[in-house]
Design a protein around this motif. Structure first.
Motif, PDB file in Angstrom:
ATOM      1  N   LYS A 154      -1.228  -0.480   2.842  1.00 34.97           N
ATOM      2  CA  LYS A 154       0.036  -1.203   2.740  1.00 34.97           C
ATOM      3  C   LYS A 154      -0.077  -2.664   3.168  1.00 34.97           C
ATOM      4  N   GLU A 170       3.497  -3.857   4.210  1.00 37.99           N
ATOM      5  CA  GLU A 170       4.694  -3.338   3.559  1.00 37.99           C
ATOM      6  C   GLU A 170       5.252  -2.163   4.363  1.00 37.99           C
ATOM      7  N   PRO A 171       6.537  -2.172   4.684  1.00 42.54           N
ATOM      8  CA  PRO A 171       7.096  -1.070   5.480  1.00 42.54           C
ATOM      9  C   PRO A 171       7.138   0.242   4.690  1.00 42.54           C
ATOM     10  N   ASP A 172       7.030   1.332   5.414  1.00 44.18           N
ATOM     11  CA  ASP A 172       7.054   2.647   4.764  1.00 44.18           C
ATOM     12  C   ASP A 172       8.397   2.937   4.107  1.00 44.18           C
ATOM     13  N   ASN A 173       9.472   2.418   4.682  1.00 48.73           N
ATOM     14  CA  ASN A 173      10.817   2.681   4.160  1.00 48.73           C
ATOM     15  C   ASN A 173      11.305   1.539   3.268  1.00 48.73           C
ATOM     16  N   LEU A 174      10.394   0.932   2.528  1.00 47.64           N
ATOM     17  CA  LEU A 174      10.704  -0.239   1.717  1.00 47.64           C
ATOM     18  C   LEU A 174      11.829   0.041   0.728  1.00 47.64           C
ATOM     19  N   GLN A 175      12.812  -0.854   0.706  1.00 47.76           N
ATOM     20  CA  GLN A 175      13.900  -0.800  -0.262  1.00 47.76           C
ATOM     21  C   GLN A 175      13.963  -2.137  -0.986  1.00 47.76           C
ATOM     22  N   GLU A 181      12.581  -3.082  -8.198  1.00 49.27           N
ATOM     23  CA  GLU A 181      12.114  -1.785  -7.695  1.00 49.27           C
ATOM     24  C   GLU A 181      10.593  -1.644  -7.761  1.00 49.27           C
ATOM     25  N   ARG A 184       6.212  -3.776  -5.442  1.00 49.54           N
ATOM     26  CA  ARG A 184       5.688  -3.081  -4.264  1.00 49.54           C
ATOM     27  C   ARG A 184       4.227  -2.773  -4.532  1.00 49.54           C
TER      28      ARG A 184
END
Length: 212
Positions: A154, A170-175, A181, A184
């Motif tokens: 990540k 990159e965060p695990d809970n990426l929004q 979308e 990433r």
């Protein structure tokens, strides 16, 4: 004594043979042959890209040149990517990672690593465009510099002339917002951006080292 001298020559020969191994044997593979766009694919406005003097010249209407060759079947996940780049006044370009071929428009998949030292757009070279933006200028127009992009899991690290200018995990809970979308880390190919007719950019020595 003669035997010692003889063996000394052998050891020296092996040493110099080792240090002079070509880049490809050290894990690096070239993506650009310096003579043609073989292994690369572009859709709309293909005339934006040409090859001369061992470099890809990017100058023309908005277009994107995607690596479509045999290395890793043009699908990279973890890697180190390097290219020598020269910008000019008002250059606006970029290197996409983890992207996919599109006939036209701005690639919707992956990240763009910005190439821009003097364009009116303030987001400068080394940025993850629109997500981690850099205001500082670390390299100059009209001078070759090396851009190094490493992706491992990540994490994305961008270096300019061996100086780290971006280190992003990159965060695990990426929004992401609607429309972004696919912006990433996943896997995919590389692409070079032609932004507009006033922008002139050179690329050469484009290599990659796939990693597990």
């Amino acid at each position: 004594m003669k035997n010692l001298v003889f063996y000394g020559f052998i050891v020296c020969g092996l040493f110099f043979s080792f240090v002079s191994k070509p880049t490809a044997q050290l894990g690096w593979t070239s993506l650009f042959d310096g003579k043609s766009l073989k292994g690369w694919k572009v859709g709309d406005n293909a005339e934006t890209f040409s090859v001369d003097s061992g470099m890809i010249i990017v100058h023309g209407k908005t277009a994107h040149l995607f690596y479509d060759g045999p290395v890793m079947n043009h699908d990279f996940k973890n890697f180190e990517f390097k290219a020598d780049v020269m910008t000019h006044h008002m250059t606006n370009s970029g290197i996409y990672i983890h992207t996919a071929y599109q006939q036209g428009g701005w690639p919707s998949k992956g990240y763009e690593v910005q190439v821009n030292n003097s364009h009116s757009d303030w987001i400068r070279t080394g940025s993850l465009y629109g997500f981690v933006n850099i205001k500082d200028v670390y390299v100059k127009d009209n001078v070759w510099f090396t851009m190094d992009i490493t992706v491992q899991g990540k994490r994305i690290v961008v270096k300019l002339n061996d100086k780290v200018v971006l280190d992003y995990t990159e965060p695990d809970n990426l929004q992401r917002d609607k429309g972004d979308e696919q912006r990433r880390l996943s896997s995919g190919t590389f692409a070079l951006q032609g932004h507009d007719p006033n922008s002139l950019t050179y690329y050469k020595n484009i290599v990659v080292k796939p990693m597990p």
